[in-house]
Design a protein around this motif. Structure first.
Motif, PDB file in Angstrom:
ATOM      1  N   ASP B   3       0.822  -1.198   0.000  1.00 52.42           N
ATOM      2  CA  ASP B   3       0.000   0.000   0.000  1.00 52.42           C
ATOM      3  C   ASP B   3       0.860   1.253   0.000  1.00 52.42           C
ATOM      4  O   ASP B   3       0.581   2.221  -0.685  1.00 52.42           O
ATOM      5  CB  ASP B   3      -0.893  -0.020   1.237  1.00 52.42           C
ATOM      6  CG  ASP B   3      -1.964   1.030   1.143  1.00 52.42           C
ATOM      7  OD1 ASP B   3      -1.916   1.974   1.941  1.00 52.42           O
ATOM      8  OD2 ASP B   3      -2.824   0.906   0.246  1.00 52.42           O
ATOM      9  N   GLU B   6       2.205   1.963  -3.308  1.00 51.17           N
ATOM     10  CA  GLU B   6       1.182   2.532  -4.180  1.00 51.17           C
ATOM     11  C   GLU B   6       1.015   4.021  -3.920  1.00 51.17           C
ATOM     12  O   GLU B   6       0.842   4.816  -4.831  1.00 51.17           O
ATOM     13  CB  GLU B   6      -0.144   1.803  -3.930  1.00 51.17           C
ATOM     14  CG  GLU B   6      -1.211   2.122  -4.951  1.00 51.17           C
ATOM     15  CD  GLU B   6      -2.605   1.828  -4.420  1.00 51.17           C
ATOM     16  OE1 GLU B   6      -3.553   2.024  -5.172  1.00 51.17           O
ATOM     17  OE2 GLU B   6      -2.736   1.418  -3.262  1.00 51.17           O
ATOM     18  N   LEU B   7       1.102   4.349  -2.625  1.00 55.28           N
ATOM     19  CA  LEU B   7       0.951   5.749  -2.228  1.00 55.28           C
ATOM     20  C   LEU B   7       2.011   6.624  -2.884  1.00 55.28           C
ATOM     21  O   LEU B   7       1.725   7.669  -3.441  1.00 55.28           O
ATOM     22  CB  LEU B   7       1.057   5.832  -0.702  1.00 55.28           C
ATOM     23  CG  LEU B   7       0.520   7.078   0.002  1.00 55.28           C
ATOM     24  CD1 LEU B   7       0.123   6.687   1.411  1.00 55.28           C
ATOM     25  CD2 LEU B   7       1.547   8.168   0.052  1.00 55.28           C
ATOM     26  N   ARG B  10       1.421   6.996  -6.591  1.00 56.74           N
ATOM     27  CA  ARG B  10       0.347   7.885  -6.989  1.00 56.74           C
ATOM     28  C   ARG B  10       0.779   9.355  -6.941  1.00 56.74           C
ATOM     29  O   ARG B  10       0.390  10.156  -7.743  1.00 56.74           O
ATOM     30  CB  ARG B  10      -0.882   7.664  -6.109  1.00 56.74           C
ATOM     31  CG  ARG B  10      -2.111   8.278  -6.740  1.00 56.74           C
ATOM     32  CD  ARG B  10      -3.343   8.099  -5.893  1.00 56.74           C
ATOM     33  NE  ARG B  10      -3.510   6.741  -5.457  1.00 56.74           N
ATOM     34  CZ  ARG B  10      -3.699   6.407  -4.189  1.00 56.74           C
ATOM     35  NH1 ARG B  10      -3.712   7.331  -3.266  1.00 56.74           N
ATOM     36  NH2 ARG B  10      -3.862   5.163  -3.840  1.00 56.74           N
ATOM     37  N   THR B  14       0.462  12.012 -10.189  1.00 54.26           N
ATOM     38  CA  THR B  14      -0.322  13.243 -10.207  1.00 54.26           C
ATOM     39  C   THR B  14       0.553  14.400  -9.703  1.00 54.26           C
ATOM     40  O   THR B  14       0.378  14.878  -8.599  1.00 54.26           O
ATOM     41  CB  THR B  14      -1.566  13.133  -9.319  1.00 54.26           C
ATOM     42  OG1 THR B  14      -1.126  12.756  -8.006  1.00 54.26           O
ATOM     43  CG2 THR B  14      -2.568  12.144  -9.833  1.00 54.26           C
ATOM     44  N   GLU B  16       2.015  17.903  -8.920  1.00 56.19           N
ATOM     45  CA  GLU B  16       1.418  19.220  -8.713  1.00 56.19           C
ATOM     46  C   GLU B  16       2.352  20.250  -9.332  1.00 56.19           C
ATOM     47  O   GLU B  16       3.493  20.391  -8.911  1.00 56.19           O
ATOM     48  CB  GLU B  16       1.302  19.484  -7.207  1.00 56.19           C
ATOM     49  CG  GLU B  16      -0.098  19.568  -6.730  1.00 56.19           C
ATOM     50  CD  GLU B  16      -0.635  20.963  -6.848  1.00 56.19           C
ATOM     51  OE1 GLU B  16      -0.922  21.575  -5.831  1.00 56.19           O
ATOM     52  OE2 GLU B  16      -0.741  21.449  -7.999  1.00 56.19           O
TER      53      GLU B  16
END
Lengths: 148, 128
Positions: B3, B6-7, B10, B14, B16
């Motif tokens: 997990d 995955e964090l 991600r 995305t 910024e």
């Protein structure tokens, strides 16, 4: 269970993005009032930067629209004074719609962190930025000390 | 553990976008006579190559980036990197092809000539 945590996580990511977008919104709003970045004599004097480059100091000042003749620089020991006049450059026979750029004279004085060698001081002007190179006096220069 | 991986992933997918250089509106003077509109903008420290002037769809955008390269340690710094940018509405009467600009001592001077059709015209009255 793990998928649920990742859902939460996704939600927080979205919220973070929203927050930073909101922050930027205000920032963009402030931008329109960018007048504080302009050169206005009424505010006092041009903005300056002082750098300590080991053997000399470097001073930079924003002086848009001023030529060599418009500026005066005086140094004595560790006292520096920059003064200047910005002439109004309004063209003849034109009607003014908007006048934001100030004109007038200023004087700004500084106490430098150390004495400078006034004989070797140099000044240059480029694109509206005045750069002064002021070599430190012998006593103020950094010294290398060798270990016996 | 998976997990966590995955964090991290991600966050990378995305990104910024954030602007590092603050953008400010330069102060301007705008003058007009019968032949042209004249615009002055204070952009101290901006080199000629770093300025872009665009006229598009009735909008004039001026933009100039200044980078201040620090030498040594700064005792104080009151100005730094900045992007001067400002947008103006240009009247239809401006001849976009003949717009010209000059940069001197950190001041941008922009000539926006009016098209022939928009210039005022004196009309003579002929004796009948």
């Amino acid at each position: 269970m793990w998928t649920r945590v990742s859902d939460f996580d996704r939600m927080f990511t979205a919220m973070d993005q929203l927050r930073s977008r909101m922050n930027r919104l205000f920032w963009d709003f402030d931008r329109s009032y960018g007048n504080d970045y302009g050169w206005v004599v009424a505010e006092g004097a041009p903005r300056t930067n002082l750098y300590d480059v080991g053997n000399h100091f470097e001073i930079r000042a924003e002086v848009p629209g001023m030529t060599r003749e418009d500026l005066n620089i005086r140094i004595q020991g560790n006292y520096l004074e920059i003064s200047g006049t910005r002439k109004a450059d309004a063209p003849e026979g034109y009607q003014a719609h908007r006048v934001e750029r100030g004109a007038g004279s200023f004087t700004r004085s500084f106490t430098l962190p150390a004495e400078v060698d006034t004989e070797k001081a140099e000044a240059s002007l480029k694109d509206g930025i005045l750069t002064l190179s002021l070599p430190k006096s012998e006593a103020a220069k950094p010294k290398q000390i060798t270990i016996n | 553990m998976s997990d966590k991986a995955e964090l991290v992933k991600r966050e990378e997918t995305t990104p910024e976008r954030s602007r590092r250089i603050p953008a400010v509106a330069p102060v301007v003077d705008i003058y007009e006579n019968t032949d042209e509109i004249l615009l002055y903008a204070d952009m101290p420290g901006v080199a000629k190559d770093a300025i872009s002037i665009n006229v598009d769809n009735g909008k004039l955008t001026i933009s100039g980036v200044r980078t201040v390269t620090a030498t040594g340690a700064a005792n104080w710094a009151e100005f730094g990197d900045v992007e001067y940018t400002r947008v103006f509405s240009v009247p239809q009467a401006i001849d976009v092809d003949k717009v010209n600009a000059e940069l001197r001592d950190g001041v941008l001077k922009l000539h926006l000539p009016k098209s022939e059709a928009a210039k005022p015209r004196q009309i003579e009255i002929k004796a009948a």
